[in-house]
Design an enzyme around this catalytic site. Structure first.
Site, PDB file in Angstrom:
ATOM      1  N   GLY A  39       0.745  -1.144  -0.074  1.00  8.05           N
ATOM      2  CA  GLY A  39      -0.211   0.054   0.027  1.00  8.05           C
ATOM      3  C   GLY A  39       1.169   1.397   0.011  1.00  8.05           C
ATOM      4  CB  SER A  41       4.891   6.293   2.261  1.00  6.88           C
ATOM      5  OG  SER A  41       5.053   6.807   3.343  1.00  6.88           O
ATOM      6  N   GLY A  44      -0.424   2.464   5.859  1.00  3.57           N
ATOM      7  CA  GLY A  44      -1.096   2.156   7.937  1.00  3.57           C
ATOM      8  C   GLY A  44      -0.611   0.390   7.835  1.00  3.57           C
ATOM      9  CB  SER A 113       6.446  -4.183  -3.009  1.00  9.22           C
ATOM     10  OG  SER A 113       4.245  -4.185  -2.365  1.00  9.22           O
TER      11      SER A 113
END
EC number: 2.7.1.25
Length: 213
Positions: A39, A41, A44, A113
């Site tokens: 996800g 930056s 969470g 990623s």
């Protein structure tokens, strides 16, 4: 651009170990896997991954958490944030995660990623049911409003190049195993979603208090 070619050395031979993966799995009484949190930056990822590992620890499960910032203090401290370095960053994490799975552990990874191809490479390193992709889905505007490290501000000012969501793309998972919406669920609810998935699919054993969500 200089392309590095990896040569196969015929003098390097795989050494077979007396204690194998199946032996470790039997002793630990759990099904090893990679919980791959991806996800933006500030979405969470690390917070939820930490909460999930803590819950697994309380249940007596054997785990290890690999966090994006932490590995850059050691294993990947020689890498920058260019596209090539970011690809290498994820490649190394995939290989390390594979070793943890071979040791019988449940390994959690919290990395942006951003590229599907890199996540697919990490997935290909283990068996099809040993890689669980978890999309921590948080809109860019919310991630930017949180900005816990001040990175979005720096990216908007041009101080950080190739920043995912601003000057570099993020490719959302097309079919994640677990899709977490942090606008709708609390950290505890997100943790329950992951734990219940692991119970439902036989990675760990549950009890009568599970399946609340």
């Amino acid at each position: 651009m200089i392309e590095k070619k990896h040569e196969t050395n015929e003098n390097i031979i795989w050494h077979k170990q007396h204690v194998e993966k199946e032996d470790r799995v039997r002793v630990l009484s759990q099904k090893p896997c990679i919980l791959w949190f991806t996800g933006l930056s500030g979405s969470g990822k690390s917070t939820i991954a930490n909460a999930v590992e803590l819950e697994l620890f309380k249940r007596g499960r054997k785990t290890y958490l690999l966090d994006g910032d932490n590995v850059r203090h050691g294993l990947n401290k020689d890498l920058g944030f260019s596209e090539i370095d970011r690809i290498e960053n994820i490649r190394r994490i995939g290989e390390v995660s594979k070793l943890f799975v071979d040791s019988g552990l449940i390994v959690l990874t919290a990395f942006i990623s951003p590229f599907r191809s890199d996540r697919q490479i990490a997935k290909s390193l283990v068996k099809y049911d040993e890689f669980i992709e978890i999309f921590v889905d948080t809109p860019l505007e919310i991630c930017e409003s949180r900005d816990p490290k001040g990175l979005y501000k720096k990216a908007r000012e041009g101080a950080i190049k190739n920043f995912t969501g601003i000057s570099s793309p993020y490719e959302e998972p097309e079919e994640p195993h677990i899709h977490i919406n942090t606008e709708k669920h609390t950290v505890q609810e997100c943790t329950d979603i992951v734990i219940n998935h692991l119970i439902k699919h036989g990675y760990i054993q549950g009890d009568e208090n599970d399946y609340a969500i």
